[in-house]
Design a protein around this motif. Structure first.
Motif, PDB file in Angstrom:
ATOM      1  N   ILE A  23     -28.509  43.263  13.265  1.00 40.41           N
ATOM      2  CA  ILE A  23     -29.201  42.488  12.240  1.00 40.41           C
ATOM      3  C   ILE A  23     -30.574  42.044  12.738  1.00 40.41           C
ATOM      4  O   ILE A  23     -31.574  42.142  12.017  1.00 40.41           O
ATOM      5  CB  ILE A  23     -28.369  41.264  11.793  1.00 40.41           C
ATOM      6  N   VAL A  24     -30.653  41.569  13.966  1.00 40.52           N
ATOM      7  CA  VAL A  24     -31.931  41.136  14.534  1.00 40.52           C
ATOM      8  C   VAL A  24     -32.916  42.315  14.543  1.00 40.52           C
ATOM      9  O   VAL A  24     -34.099  42.149  14.213  1.00 40.52           O
ATOM     10  CB  VAL A  24     -31.735  40.536  15.943  1.00 40.52           C
ATOM     11  N   ALA A  25     -32.459  43.494  14.894  1.00 40.28           N
ATOM     12  CA  ALA A  25     -33.333  44.674  14.901  1.00 40.28           C
ATOM     13  C   ALA A  25     -33.833  44.994  13.495  1.00 40.28           C
ATOM     14  O   ALA A  25     -35.024  45.279  13.304  1.00 40.28           O
ATOM     15  CB  ALA A  25     -32.604  45.872  15.496  1.00 40.28           C
ATOM     16  N   LEU A  26     -32.958  44.936  12.508  1.00 41.39           N
ATOM     17  CA  LEU A  26     -33.372  45.189  11.127  1.00 41.39           C
ATOM     18  C   LEU A  26     -34.418  44.181  10.666  1.00 41.39           C
ATOM     19  O   LEU A  26     -35.428  44.551  10.054  1.00 41.39           O
ATOM     20  CB  LEU A  26     -32.172  45.129  10.179  1.00 41.39           C
ATOM     21  N   VAL A  27     -34.167  42.916  10.950  1.00 39.50           N
ATOM     22  CA  VAL A  27     -35.116  41.871  10.548  1.00 39.50           C
ATOM     23  C   VAL A  27     -36.455  42.097  11.240  1.00 39.50           C
ATOM     24  O   VAL A  27     -37.518  41.977  10.616  1.00 39.50           O
ATOM     25  CB  VAL A  27     -34.543  40.470  10.846  1.00 39.50           C
ATOM     26  N   SER A  28     -36.427  42.437  12.503  1.00 37.78           N
ATOM     27  CA  SER A  28     -37.656  42.690  13.250  1.00 37.78           C
ATOM     28  C   SER A  28     -38.431  43.862  12.654  1.00 37.78           C
ATOM     29  O   SER A  28     -39.649  43.788  12.475  1.00 37.78           O
ATOM     30  CB  SER A  28     -37.335  42.960  14.717  1.00 37.78           C
ATOM     31  N   ILE A  29     -37.739  44.920  12.327  1.00 35.93           N
ATOM     32  CA  ILE A  29     -38.386  46.096  11.739  1.00 35.93           C
ATOM     33  C   ILE A  29     -39.005  45.744  10.386  1.00 35.93           C
ATOM     34  O   ILE A  29     -40.151  46.100  10.101  1.00 35.93           O
ATOM     35  CB  ILE A  29     -37.386  47.258  11.587  1.00 35.93           C
ATOM     36  N   GLU A  30     -38.261  45.061   9.551  1.00 33.83           N
ATOM     37  CA  GLU A  30     -38.714  44.757   8.194  1.00 33.83           C
ATOM     38  C   GLU A  30     -39.810  43.701   8.147  1.00 33.83           C
ATOM     39  O   GLU A  30     -40.653  43.735   7.258  1.00 33.83           O
ATOM     40  CB  GLU A  30     -37.538  44.323   7.323  1.00 33.83           C
ATOM     41  N   THR A  31     -39.809  42.753   9.078  1.00 34.60           N
ATOM     42  CA  THR A  31     -40.776  41.660   9.030  1.00 34.60           C
ATOM     43  C   THR A  31     -41.923  41.831  10.019  1.00 34.60           C
ATOM     44  O   THR A  31     -42.955  41.192   9.884  1.00 34.60           O
ATOM     45  CB  THR A  31     -40.111  40.307   9.329  1.00 34.60           C
ATOM     46  N   GLY A  32     -41.716  42.654  11.031  1.00 34.23           N
ATOM     47  CA  GLY A  32     -42.717  42.802  12.074  1.00 34.23           C
ATOM     48  C   GLY A  32     -42.644  41.699  13.123  1.00 34.23           C
ATOM     49  O   GLY A  32     -43.423  41.679  14.072  1.00 34.23           O
ATOM     50  N   GLU A  33     -41.676  40.790  12.959  1.00 34.40           N
ATOM     51  CA  GLU A  33     -41.502  39.693  13.921  1.00 34.40           C
ATOM     52  C   GLU A  33     -41.002  40.261  15.245  1.00 34.40           C
ATOM     53  O   GLU A  33     -40.116  41.103  15.271  1.00 34.40           O
ATOM     54  CB  GLU A  33     -40.514  38.666  13.385  1.00 34.40           C
ATOM     55  N   THR A  34     -41.597  39.785  16.343  1.00 32.29           N
ATOM     56  CA  THR A  34     -41.167  40.253  17.662  1.00 32.29           C
ATOM     57  C   THR A  34     -40.682  39.116  18.558  1.00 32.29           C
ATOM     58  O   THR A  34     -40.111  39.382  19.613  1.00 32.29           O
ATOM     59  CB  THR A  34     -42.307  40.997  18.375  1.00 32.29           C
ATOM     60  N   LEU A  42     -33.504  33.212  12.871  1.00 35.99           N
ATOM     61  CA  LEU A  42     -33.316  33.824  11.553  1.00 35.99           C
ATOM     62  C   LEU A  42     -31.900  34.370  11.398  1.00 35.99           C
ATOM     63  O   LEU A  42     -31.273  34.226  10.346  1.00 35.99           O
ATOM     64  CB  LEU A  42     -34.347  34.932  11.329  1.00 35.99           C
ATOM     65  N   TYR A  43     -31.393  34.986  12.445  1.00 34.91           N
ATOM     66  CA  TYR A  43     -30.019  35.497  12.404  1.00 34.91           C
ATOM     67  C   TYR A  43     -29.027  34.356  12.204  1.00 34.91           C
ATOM     68  O   TYR A  43     -28.122  34.459  11.367  1.00 34.91           O
ATOM     69  CB  TYR A  43     -29.682  36.258  13.691  1.00 34.91           C
TER      70      TYR A  43
END
Length: 61
Positions: A23-34, A42-43
């Motif tokens: 989930i963290v990887a998906l959120v990072s990909i979709e938002t650009g958050e690193t 967020l998770y």
């Protein structure tokens, strides 16, 4: 077996191995958050909230 079937199997395996990281990887990909701290916050918010979904409501229609 189709490419879609293969992708679904691979995604399910990743979810089974480490759901949080998935989930963290998906959120990072979709938002650009690193920032890992922000991503983990967020998770946690996602897991604590019954009204937060990963997919846009568009897909429910």
């Amino acid at each position: 077996m189709t490419t879609l079937d293969n992708f679904k199997i691979q995604i399910q395996e990743m979810m089974d191995i480490d759901y949080r990281s998935f989930i963290v990887a998906l959120v990072s990909i979709e938002t650009g958050e690193t920032n890992k701290d922000k991503l983990h916050t967020l998770y946690d918010t996602y897991m604590d909230s019954d009204d937060v979904t990963l997919l846009n409501e568009f897909f429910n229609k």
